[in-house]
Design a protein around this motif. Structure first.
Motif, PDB file in Angstrom:
ATOM      1  N   SER A  12       4.158  11.076   2.694  1.00  0.00           N
ATOM      2  CA  SER A  12       4.965  11.994   2.889  1.00  0.00           C
ATOM      3  C   SER A  12       5.747  12.729   1.756  1.00  0.00           C
ATOM      4  CB  SER A  12       6.928  10.663   2.274  1.00  0.00           C
ATOM      5  OG  SER A  12       8.042  11.031   2.761  1.00  0.00           O
ATOM      6  N   VAL A  13       5.377  13.514   2.305  1.00  0.00           N
ATOM      7  CA  VAL A  13       5.326  15.330   1.430  1.00  0.00           C
ATOM      8  C   VAL A  13       7.124  16.090   1.542  1.00  0.00           C
ATOM      9  CG1 VAL A  13       4.970  17.529   1.718  1.00  0.00           C
ATOM     10  CG2 VAL A  13       3.100  15.973   2.528  1.00  0.00           C
ATOM     11  N   ASP A  14       7.022  16.116   0.919  1.00  0.00           N
ATOM     12  CA  ASP A  14       8.915  16.502   0.468  1.00  0.00           C
ATOM     13  C   ASP A  14       8.927  18.282   0.128  1.00  0.00           C
ATOM     14  OD1 ASP A  14       9.963  14.008  -0.504  1.00  0.00           O
ATOM     15  OD2 ASP A  14       7.903  14.487  -2.298  1.00  0.00           O
ATOM     16  N   THR A  16       6.371  21.357   1.773  1.00  0.00           N
ATOM     17  CA  THR A  16       5.395  22.023   2.272  1.00  0.00           C
ATOM     18  C   THR A  16       5.449  23.869   2.596  1.00  0.00           C
ATOM     19  OG1 THR A  16       5.360  20.307   4.292  1.00  0.00           O
ATOM     20  CG2 THR A  16       4.044  22.558   4.784  1.00  0.00           C
ATOM     21  N   GLN A  42       7.658  14.305  -6.545  1.00  0.00           N
ATOM     22  CA  GLN A  42       7.880  14.724  -5.307  1.00  0.00           C
ATOM     23  C   GLN A  42       5.936  14.978  -5.103  1.00  0.00           C
ATOM     24  OE1 GLN A  42      11.102  17.256  -5.017  1.00  0.00           O
ATOM     25  NE2 GLN A  42      12.083  15.120  -3.699  1.00  0.00           N
ATOM     26  N   ILE A  43       6.280  15.183  -3.369  1.00  0.00           N
ATOM     27  CA  ILE A  43       4.640  15.581  -3.178  1.00  0.00           C
ATOM     28  C   ILE A  43       5.027  17.279  -3.298  1.00  0.00           C
ATOM     29  CG2 ILE A  43       3.213  15.506  -1.837  1.00  0.00           C
ATOM     30  CD1 ILE A  43       3.266  12.698  -2.069  1.00  0.00           C
ATOM     31  N   VAL A  45       2.753  20.228  -0.712  1.00  0.00           N
ATOM     32  CA  VAL A  45       1.267  19.997   0.175  1.00  0.00           C
ATOM     33  C   VAL A  45       1.445  21.822   0.634  1.00  0.00           C
ATOM     34  CG1 VAL A  45       2.371  19.978   2.446  1.00  0.00           C
ATOM     35  CG2 VAL A  45      -0.156  19.439   1.902  1.00  0.00           C
ATOM     36  N   SER A  80      -5.400  21.814   3.848  1.00  0.00           N
ATOM     37  CA  SER A  80      -3.818  21.334   3.171  1.00  0.00           C
ATOM     38  C   SER A  80      -4.368  20.563   1.962  1.00  0.00           C
ATOM     39  CB  SER A  80      -3.378  20.085   4.183  1.00  0.00           C
ATOM     40  OG  SER A  80      -3.630  20.821   5.744  1.00  0.00           O
ATOM     41  N   TYR A  82      -3.023  18.789  -1.676  1.00  0.00           N
ATOM     42  CA  TYR A  82      -1.883  18.046  -1.956  1.00  0.00           C
ATOM     43  C   TYR A  82      -2.182  17.850  -3.266  1.00  0.00           C
ATOM     44  CZ  TYR A  82      -1.306  16.664   3.015  1.00  0.00           C
ATOM     45  OH  TYR A  82      -1.039  16.462   3.931  1.00  0.00           O
ATOM     46  N   LYS A  84       1.217  16.623  -6.551  1.00  0.00           N
ATOM     47  CA  LYS A  84       2.472  15.653  -7.228  1.00  0.00           C
ATOM     48  C   LYS A  84       3.035  15.334  -8.511  1.00  0.00           C
ATOM     49  CE  LYS A  84       3.828  10.394  -7.184  1.00  0.00           C
ATOM     50  NZ  LYS A  84       3.194   9.268  -7.162  1.00  0.00           N
TER      51      LYS A  84
END
Length: 86
Positions: A12-14, A16, A42-43, A45, A80, A82, A84
């Motif tokens: 689940s990406v927070d 982008t 939170q993530i 990307v 992409s 990613y 955290k």
């Protein structure tokens, strides 16, 4: 922890960040700005077509210890990355 590309796509990406068409150092600055906006855990990307960013962004977040590089998904000429936030 190391993630497979399939596991990364399921996260689940927070935030982008669209960095298509951008080059370094702007791609790195965009990633760092995204991390500033993110809260701990939170993530973020970043999607880029600049292959050098797949090296500079993970190295920078490792050095400043503000985030963890979870992995990079390669889809043709699109990457992409990613992250955290710690």
């Amino acid at each position: 922890m190391s993630y497979t590309p399939e596991q990364l796509k399921e996260l689940s990406v927070d935030i982008t960040i669209d960095a298509i068409g951008e080059v370094c150092p702007h791609t790195l600055n965009m990633a760092l700005d995204g991390l500033k906006k993110a809260q701990s855990g939170q993530i973020v990307v970043e999607i880029t077509d600049h292959s050098i960013a797949t090296k500079t962004i993970p190295a920078a977040v490792r050095m400043n210890k503000k985030a963890e590089h979870l992995g990079t998904v390669i889809d043709g000429a699109r990457y992409s990355i990613y992250l955290k936030k710690r």
